[in-house]
Motif scaffolding. Structure first.
Motif, PDB file in Angstrom:
ATOM      1  N   TRP A   1       0.844  -1.197   0.000  1.00 54.72           N
ATOM      2  CA  TRP A   1       0.000   0.000   0.000  1.00 54.72           C
ATOM      3  C   TRP A   1       0.882   1.251   0.000  1.00 54.72           C
ATOM      4  CZ3 TRP A   1      -5.453   0.494   0.380  1.00 54.72           C
ATOM      5  CH2 TRP A   1      -5.911   1.780   0.663  1.00 54.72           C
ATOM      6  N   ARG A   2       1.909   1.203   0.893  1.00 58.16           N
ATOM      7  CA  ARG A   2       2.801   2.371   0.958  1.00 58.16           C
ATOM      8  C   ARG A   2       3.533   2.562  -0.353  1.00 58.16           C
ATOM      9  NH1 ARG A   2       3.936   1.202   6.195  1.00 58.16           N
ATOM     10  NH2 ARG A   2       5.871   0.120   5.720  1.00 58.16           N
ATOM     11  N   SER A   3       3.874   1.452  -1.012  1.00 55.81           N
ATOM     12  CA  SER A   3       4.673   1.593  -2.225  1.00 55.81           C
ATOM     13  C   SER A   3       3.895   2.306  -3.327  1.00 55.81           C
ATOM     14  CB  SER A   3       5.182   0.231  -2.701  1.00 55.81           C
ATOM     15  OG  SER A   3       4.135  -0.471  -3.320  1.00 55.81           O
ATOM     16  N   TRP A   4       2.590   2.126  -3.393  1.00 53.65           N
ATOM     17  CA  TRP A   4       1.890   2.899  -4.432  1.00 53.65           C
ATOM     18  C   TRP A   4       1.319   4.199  -3.923  1.00 53.65           C
ATOM     19  CZ3 TRP A   4      -3.337   3.477  -3.640  1.00 53.65           C
ATOM     20  CH2 TRP A   4      -4.007   2.482  -2.930  1.00 53.65           C
ATOM     21  N   GLN A   5       1.209   4.309  -2.603  1.00 51.80           N
ATOM     22  CA  GLN A   5       0.724   5.571  -2.059  1.00 51.80           C
ATOM     23  C   GLN A   5       1.764   6.673  -2.137  1.00 51.80           C
ATOM     24  OE1 GLN A   5      -1.944   6.991  -0.903  1.00 51.80           O
ATOM     25  NE2 GLN A   5      -3.409   5.321  -0.970  1.00 51.80           N
ATOM     26  N   ARG A   6       3.007   6.317  -2.477  1.00 46.89           N
ATOM     27  CA  ARG A   6       4.021   7.368  -2.500  1.00 46.89           C
ATOM     28  C   ARG A   6       3.951   8.207  -3.772  1.00 46.89           C
ATOM     29  NH1 ARG A   6       9.264   3.538  -2.959  1.00 46.89           N
ATOM     30  NH2 ARG A   6       9.789   3.824  -5.126  1.00 46.89           N
ATOM     31  N   GLY A   7       3.019   7.884  -4.626  1.00 49.33           N
ATOM     32  CA  GLY A   7       2.856   8.694  -5.843  1.00 49.33           C
ATOM     33  C   GLY A   7       2.288  10.065  -5.542  1.00 49.33           C
ATOM     34  N   ARG A   8       2.252  10.883  -6.588  1.00 50.36           N
ATOM     35  CA  ARG A   8       1.718  12.245  -6.424  1.00 50.36           C
ATOM     36  C   ARG A   8       0.229  12.231  -6.139  1.00 50.36           C
ATOM     37  NH1 ARG A   8       4.116  16.861  -8.342  1.00 50.36           N
ATOM     38  NH2 ARG A   8       6.276  16.558  -8.974  1.00 50.36           N
ATOM     39  N   LYS A   9      -0.254  13.371  -5.680  1.00 49.97           N
ATOM     40  CA  LYS A   9      -1.687  13.514  -5.419  1.00 49.97           C
ATOM     41  C   LYS A   9      -2.470  13.386  -6.723  1.00 49.97           C
ATOM     42  CE  LYS A   9      -2.486  17.496  -3.765  1.00 49.97           C
ATOM     43  NZ  LYS A   9      -1.636  18.546  -3.404  1.00 49.97           N
ATOM     44  N   GLU A  10      -3.632  12.828  -6.636  1.00 49.08           N
ATOM     45  CA  GLU A  10      -4.528  12.869  -7.779  1.00 49.08           C
ATOM     46  C   GLU A  10      -5.945  12.678  -7.275  1.00 49.08           C
ATOM     47  OE1 GLU A  10      -3.783  10.048 -10.974  1.00 49.08           O
ATOM     48  OE2 GLU A  10      -5.678  10.611 -11.912  1.00 49.08           O
TER      49      GLU A  10
END
Ligand code: SF4
Ligand code: SF4
Lengths: 289, 623
Positions: free
Chosen positions: B25-34
């Protein structure tokens, strides 16, 4: 190493789409304000040298009012210019007096290399480079395509000597070279480079002693209509108007229809036309009504 | 049957799964806001109908079998914990049903195992262990049932598959116990490792479908340039949804199978792009190489932005928006647009058209045509000519044909004339977002000066940009009171309202080549076919790859201006056309027209099929 690139702002005439002879058939949309593309090629050469050594400084120098500031800044972005100098002058100058002004500014900057375009697309004199070298007392090579700086601090340039001959010359530095287009890949500055160039303050230079032009333009004729594809002028118009239309070389409004489509539709179109103009009587045709 | 250790084991498995899920979850949550909103209904519909997955028949059915074959027994096992008694008949029927479902699931998993082994016998990473585990769970379940049947007989019809297993099994209670333990352990192992294998698509995939984009497929995501985002340099520059895309990928390869770049032997594979992003997500922040290096520029520039990958991904993953974001970084961040495309971009900057002919010549095509220019008077239709319509020698004919149709239909229309600028599509698809914005804003300012009800465009790329992308600009100043139509949609209206009649026959066997930006991007398939059906004499066939699976001409995404190495995409398509034996290819896009003409020309056929824009065909037939 310090490089000065002279960049000229020009007004490119892309066409003559107007109808009024008094504006020489020009409309605002026909004009594009930009930096002379040969000078842009010179900037590309400077950018390449700068890319090879980070100790290189590049200063851009222009003359006259800022008619194409955006494009000027774009050039500054391409080469990450250290300075953008503008010589303020409204005078109507000839190439010689322009070169004199530029030479004064260049002397103040004191570069190791001066680059400019081989000619400009608006006047096409192609003299500024040579005059500059003369005023500065520096070696000069015209229409170079490639430039390398050797480890001993000499410049090696390549130019086309016509008929496919490529000439390679070596010159001591400082020197003045005028640059030809075609060998340099177009540079598109990154957004960061553009932003930095936008923040650059244009440093104005004014020289007391205005150079006196010794030649003067006394006439300018619009281009003669070149043989190109335009619609034939409407034959129903008087000769004067037809000639005006041809001269405008732009929109020629003419009545008439071109029939395209399937064969059947073309035949029907022809018949309709003939009937409409009473040129055709169906009763005379065997099988007609 | 349960031992005291079981609750412990189950808790441990669940904890491992939860911890694993948190890490992922953390690994993809580190992306930019959208900004994204979820859609429960969409997700349920997706799961129940399986339609998107079933687009590919066999794997779709296999997935359906596996999905229900695992889900329903699981539900029943769960319910069975609350001991209630069913009437014997009903219990028998339920048992039969579950038995058959289990068998179906085995068929499904076997199918996937065989398919995933692929031609070269090496399945994608993380696929084999969970698949084998799943197979083991199913088989051990049946074997346990078989043994139990030997101990406690039950009617044959309630467990036919179990009965098959019983024939080969001993009647040993000890063995039964052993089987049940192994079955349970396998289940727990599967649960614990769920986040680490491709089976995580159970959660990530569902989440991805839940958050799927609801906008038109053809619209690119605006770039947050004001926040300093210049495209994707590292995975952190992608948005969380883009990373979730990668997380959800099951490496099924459907994107690749439909990608014209991949099929023509270019280095690009949309699947590989997604897998590369997934791999980089697993590395610590900042430690990984730039995306530009892991995904080479050659791959990036091979994409035609045809959206075939987007259309075919069963999990609504969009490889294209990652490609475009990486292109954006190449161009905006590094100033490294492909050398061949630079003159075109420069022409757009200076002259506002791709050819560098300048505004002076934008209306040359209208010479002698008496085409009204937009002025203060309100009109119904603003005819958007576009760069191809104004400058491309062959496509100018199409523009003139459109004018003839509009005049015949007595439509009140006008053009913008010399003030029209390129819509910005080639710049945007090549990653030059800043230039796109400049052009778009100028055009929008222009729209605001005039009054019209509809914009009709000839080029599907202009259509897509005007319709889907201009309204989404952050500082949207677009007057909101008009609709954007493609010429084919408008012409169909004219035909249906009998404002024009198609009278003259165009005798030919024809097939429609669907332009990507009309079909896949905007779902405009029917109008083309209906118009073709209305032209007398035209006999319509369909190409094998058509509609949603239509094959790109190779000209989109700025590829029109780029060098192509190896097998050309248009040659591939031209061969398909030649094989189909049609005499006329009808398309509705200037790029397709040029690319297919060139492709067919290169084949040196004895009888070369003609390529024509549908608008030209309509104009020919106009009564
Ligand atoms: S992106 Fe979609 S279509 Fe492509 S491999 Fe992944 S899941 Fe399959
Ligand atoms: S958009 Fe088309 S060319 Fe690009 S990766 Fe997807 S399928 Fe391939």
């Amino acid at each position: 190493m310090k490089i000065v690139v002279c960049v000229k702002q020009v007004c490119q005439v892309c066409g003559r789409s107007g109808l009024a002879p008094e504006t020489r058939f020009l409309t605002p949309q026909d004009l594009v304000y930009r930096v002379n593309p040969y000078d842009e090629a010179a900037v590309s050469v400077a950018a390449r040298i700068k890319g090879a050594s980070d100790k290189t400084e590049v200063h851009l120098l222009t003359l006259g009012p800022l008619t194409a500031e955006r494009e000027l800044r774009r050039c500054a972005a391409m080469v990450e210019a250290n300075d953008l100098f503008q010589i303020v002058s409204d005078a109507d100058l000839d190439p010689r007096s322009k070169s004199d002004l530029l030479a004064q500014a260049i002397r103040n900057i004191g570069p190791d290399l001066v680059l400019c375009g081989k000619e400009s697309i608006d006047t096409r004199h192609g003299q500024v480079g040579a005059f500059l070298a003369h005023s500065l007392g520096l070696p000069f090579v015209a229409s170079i395509k490639e430039l390398d700086i050797s480890a001993e601090g000499k410049a090696r340039v390549e130019r086309s000597a016509g008929r496919g001959l490529r000439e390679i010359l070596e010159s001591t530095l400082p020197a003045v070279f005028s640059v030809d287009m075609g060998a340099q890949a177009l540079l598109l500055p990154s957004l960061e480079q553009k932003k930095r160039a936008d923040r650059l303050v244009v440093r104005t230079l004014a020289f007391e002693e205005g150079a006196k032009p010794r030649t003067k333009r006394v006439g300018l004729h619009p281009p003669r209509p070149r043989p190109k594809k335009i619609a034939a002028p409407d034959s129903r118009l008087p000769a004067f108007e037809r000639i005006a239309q041809l001269l405008s070389a732009g929109r020629v409004e003419k009545k008439g229809v071109v029939l395209n489509g399937t064969v059947e539709s073309q035949v029907d179109g022809l018949l309709a036309f003939l009937k409409e103009h009473s040129l055709f009587n169906a009763r005379n045709v065997p099988g007609g009504e | 049957m349960f031992t005291v250790f079981d609750p412990l084991l189950i808790t441990a498995a669940l904890l491992v799964m939860i911890a694993g899920t948190a890490v992922r979850w953390r690994s993809w949550q580190r992306g930019r806001k959208e900004e994204r909103s979820g859609d429960w209904k969409g997700l349920c519909g997706y799961l129940l109908s399986h339609r998107k997955i079933m687009r590919k028949d066999r794997s779709g059915i296999a997935h359906l079998l596996l999905f229900w074959g695992v889900l329903l027994p699981l539900a029943v096992i769960f319910l069975a914990q609350f001991s209630f008694v069913l009437p014997a008949k009903l219990a028998g029927a339920l048992s039969l049903f579950l038995n058959l479902l289990g068998a179906a699931a085995i068929v499904g998993i076997l199918f996937f195992l065989v398919r995933r082994m692929g031609k070269d016998g090496s399945p994608p990473e993380g696929v084999l262990p969970p698949a084998v585990l799943l197979l083991f769970i199913l088989l051990s379940g049946f074997e346990a049932q078989g043994v139990r049947l030997n101990i406690v007989p039950a009617p044959l019809w309630t467990a036919p598959v179990g009965a098959l297993f019983s024939a080969l099994s001993p009647a040993s209670p000890l063995f039964l116990q052993l089987l049940i333990r192994m079955h349970l352990l396998a289940v727990l192992l599967l649960v614990a490792t769920l986040p680490f294998t491709f089976l995580r698509h159970v959660t990530a995939g569902a989440l991805n479908v839940y958050y799927k984009s609801k906008g038109p497929r053809g619209a690119l995501r605006p770039l947050a340039m004001e926040e300093g985002c210049l495209g994707a340099k590292t995975v952190e520059d992608l948005s969380w949804k883009q990373l979730l895309d990668a997380e959800a990928c099951v490496s099924c390869g459907r994107c690749e199978e439909n990608c014209p770049a991949f099929l023509s032997g270019k280095p690009l594979s949309p699947r590989k792009v997604i897998r590369t992003i997934l791999n980089q997500m697993a590395t610590p922040r900042g430690s990984h190489p730039l995306l530009g290096e892991a995904v080479t520029t050659e791959e990036l520039w091979s994409c035609t932005t045809c959206m075939a990958c987007v259309a075919h991904c069963p999990l609504y993953i969009d490889p294209l928006d990652k490609v475009v974001d990486m292109r954006r970084y190449e161009v905006l961040g590094k100033g490294a647009a492909p050398v061949e495309a630079r003159p075109m971009l420069r022409n757009l900057e200076l002259f506002g058209d791709v050819n560098g002919k300048s505004a002076s010549h934008r209306t040359d095509w209208a010479l002698n045509q008496e085409v009204p220019l937009l002025s203060g008077q309100p009109v119904e239709v603003l005819l958007w000519v576009g760069c191809s319509g104004a400058f491309h020698p062959a496509y100018r004919e199409t523009t003139r044909a459109m004018v003839r149709i509009l005049k015949k239909g007595q439509v009140s229309f006008a053009i913008l004339g010399k003030e029209e600028k390129c819509c910005g599509d080639p710049a945007r698809r090549l990653g030059e977002e800043a230039l796109f914005l400049d052009l778009a804003r100028e055009n929008i300012r222009l729209f605001n000066r005039f009054s019209f009800k509809k914009i009709v465009t000839l080029c599907p790329h202009c259509f897509n940009v005007l319709k889907n992308e201009y309204p989404a600009l952050s500082d949207n100043l677009l007057p909101g009171n008009f609709e954007v139509l493609h010429a084919s949609q408008f012409v169909l209206e004219l035909i249906e309202q009998q404002k024009i009649t198609l009278k003259y026959p165009v005798r030919s066997t024809a097939a429609i080549h669907d332009p990507c930006y009309l079909g896949r991007a905007n779902g405009v398939y029917e109008p083309l076919r209906k118009i073709a059906g209305a032209v007398p004499g035209l006999v319509l066939h369909e190409f094998q790859r058509t509609g949603e699976s239509g094959f790109c001409c190779g000209g989109g995404g700025g590829r029109m201006w780029l060098h192509e190495s190896g097998t050309h995409i248009n040659t591939l398509r031209a061969k398909e056309i030649a094989q189909s034996g049609v005499g006329l290819v009808s398309t509705a896009c200037p790029y397709c027209l040029t690319m297919l003409e060139d492709g067919l020309g290169g084949l040196e056929l004895e009888k070369r099929p003609k390529v024509r824009d549908l608008i030209d065909i309509v104009a020919d037939s106009l009564g």
